[in-house]
Design a protein around this motif. Sequence first.
Motif, mmCIF file in Angstrom:
data_model
loop_
_atom_site.group_PDB
_atom_site.id
_atom_site.type_symbol
_atom_site.label_atom_id
_atom_site.label_comp_id
_atom_site.label_asym_id
_atom_site.label_seq_id
_atom_site.Cartn_x
_atom_site.Cartn_y
_atom_site.Cartn_z
ATOM 1 N N HIS A 231 -7.451 3.503 7.521
ATOM 2 C CA HIS A 231 -8.045 2.544 6.579
ATOM 3 C C HIS A 231 -6.996 1.496 6.160
ATOM 4 O O HIS A 231 -7.254 0.286 6.187
ATOM 5 C CB HIS A 231 -8.556 3.311 5.349
ATOM 6 N N VAL A 232 -5.809 1.961 5.793
ATOM 7 C CA VAL A 232 -4.735 1.058 5.370
ATOM 8 C C VAL A 232 -4.301 0.161 6.526
ATOM 9 O O VAL A 232 -4.064 -1.046 6.340
ATOM 10 C CB VAL A 232 -3.538 1.865 4.818
ATOM 11 N N ASN B 21 -16.090 1.671 3.817
ATOM 12 C CA ASN B 21 -14.921 1.896 4.667
ATOM 13 C C ASN B 21 -15.304 1.718 6.134
ATOM 14 O O ASN B 21 -16.083 2.509 6.690
ATOM 15 C CB ASN B 21 -14.381 3.310 4.419
ATOM 16 N N HIS C 185 -1.370 -1.186 -4.036
ATOM 17 C CA HIS C 185 -2.658 -0.550 -3.760
ATOM 18 C C HIS C 185 -2.409 0.915 -3.436
ATOM 19 O O HIS C 185 -1.832 1.247 -2.405
ATOM 20 C CB HIS C 185 -3.354 -1.259 -2.591
ATOM 21 N N CYS C 186 -2.834 1.801 -4.359
ATOM 22 C CA CYS C 186 -2.666 3.248 -4.191
ATOM 23 C C CYS C 186 -3.941 3.843 -3.602
ATOM 24 O O CYS C 186 -5.051 3.492 -4.021
ATOM 25 C CB CYS C 186 -2.358 3.908 -5.530
ATOM 26 N N HIS C 187 -3.774 4.771 -2.684
ATOM 27 C CA HIS C 187 -4.916 5.385 -1.996
ATOM 28 C C HIS C 187 -4.947 6.877 -2.293
ATOM 29 O O HIS C 187 -4.058 7.624 -1.891
ATOM 30 C CB HIS C 187 -4.820 5.138 -0.491
ATOM 31 N N ILE D 74 -7.141 7.922 5.797
ATOM 32 C CA ILE D 74 -6.588 6.920 4.875
ATOM 33 C C ILE D 74 -5.587 6.036 5.606
ATOM 34 O O ILE D 74 -5.560 4.813 5.424
ATOM 35 C CB ILE D 74 -5.941 7.595 3.649
ATOM 36 N N TYR E 129 0.103 5.566 0.338
ATOM 37 C CA TYR E 129 -0.938 6.565 0.574
ATOM 38 C C TYR E 129 -0.273 7.907 0.850
ATOM 39 O O TYR E 129 0.917 7.980 1.189
ATOM 40 C CB TYR E 129 -1.834 6.146 1.738
ATOM 41 N N THR F 166 -11.901 -6.719 -0.050
ATOM 42 C CA THR F 166 -10.712 -6.153 -0.692
ATOM 43 C C THR F 166 -9.778 -7.259 -1.159
ATOM 44 O O THR F 166 -9.227 -7.199 -2.270
ATOM 45 C CB THR F 166 -9.976 -5.208 0.270
ATOM 46 N N THR G 280 -7.883 3.053 -4.642
ATOM 47 C CA THR G 280 -9.074 3.472 -3.902
ATOM 48 C C THR G 280 -9.169 4.986 -3.957
ATOM 49 O O THR G 280 -8.205 5.695 -3.637
ATOM 50 C CB THR G 280 -9.023 2.991 -2.437
ATOM 51 N N HIS H 120 0.847 -1.204 0.000
ATOM 52 C CA HIS H 120 0.000 0.000 0.000
ATOM 53 C C HIS H 120 0.873 1.241 0.000
ATOM 54 O O HIS H 120 1.901 1.295 0.679
ATOM 55 C CB HIS H 120 -0.877 0.044 1.254
ATOM 56 N N HIS I 167 -11.199 7.157 -2.236
ATOM 57 C CA HIS I 167 -11.400 7.846 -0.955
ATOM 58 C C HIS I 167 -12.180 9.152 -1.124
ATOM 59 O O HIS I 167 -11.899 10.154 -0.449
ATOM 60 C CB HIS I 167 -10.065 8.109 -0.258
#
Length: 360
Positions: free
Chosen positions: A17-18, A140, A53-55, A14, A7, A156, A79, A5, A81
């Motif tokens: 969340h991660v 979320n 996984h980019c946020h 965020i 972010y 996910t 995601t 991930h 967001h």
Amino acid sequence: MKVLHIYPKSDELIQRHVALLAEGMRQSADVRFTDSNAAFRTIFQEQQPDIVHCHGCWHYSLARAAQTARRRGARVVLTLHGQLEPWVTSEKPIQDKFGKTLLWQKAYLEQAYAVITLGKLERSNFLEMGWNRRVEEIHNAVTTNTITTAEMCSKTFAVYQKVIDSNTLEALDERNLEALSTIIKAGITGDKRWCSSLDALQYPQNLDWRRLLVYAEHEHIRNYVDYGISILGLSTPAIDTDRIGAYFPDNYIKPQSLKDVIGDYEGNETDYLLRMIRQLQKQPLLLHMIELTRELMRDTVNDELLAEALDNKKLTNFTRSLIQVLSEQTGLDEGYMPLPPADNRLTGRIRKQLANHLKI
């Protein structure tokens, strides 16, 4: 499965969340995360993730990370967001920023294997933009009680698996590709004695059967592959590929049998083969190559008449290149080639079209 991930810095929601995703998947995946591009490059080199996984979608550093991931063979999930919601993008500072970022942002979103939205409205608004149709809605757990952390992690993870099960050809190494060609040849002929080499099948337990069989499903050749496996007496895992989800290019249509595309055989073998070759000229598909190989191996084929007809229809050059690819993909033997094969630029184009058929 290995997931990395990335972010933006200083976004607490965020980050939480991660953290929930990383903790929730600890037992089922190797999950790492970072908010630094420098750390991202270091972790990537060490971990070699399957999924990045980019946020978020406003930081160019995320687009650079996604570009690095794709270049090095990882697949990108993104995601949003809520960052592209109309009430966000309508603000003046965001509008100014939007104009500056549009060029890279559109490509960043288009090239993601899957885009995750956190709600139904966000999903609808994003789909209206038309930048990516591979959209999943996963609420979320940080901001709503409509989903538990476990459910969010499970959904996910299912997206990650779906991404990995897409365009599996890209992940098959040379040995698996050689094994697939041998299996196809056995499936076409119904006799393993036709297979020139069984070296790639010496240790079948080491083959990547899931990816191989998923690829066969997506190219609609599973029946030939299953028959070839049976003929070769291989023991393989029971995988119901029809139930495995995957993402496809926007223009993907599951291949149909050639007779469903060009019509039935009408008694003229040469004419039927011409129709087959014309269709392959329009779109080279592995299923159609298998069917053409089977037809070329019939005793009723008159090679001289076929070669003359191909010349009259200006199909000689294409057919020679096609025959080269048939020898590689379906094991067409020299004795059944109406023309000598040719390995040239056109041959390379046919190979590329085959390789890119399922490419996102």
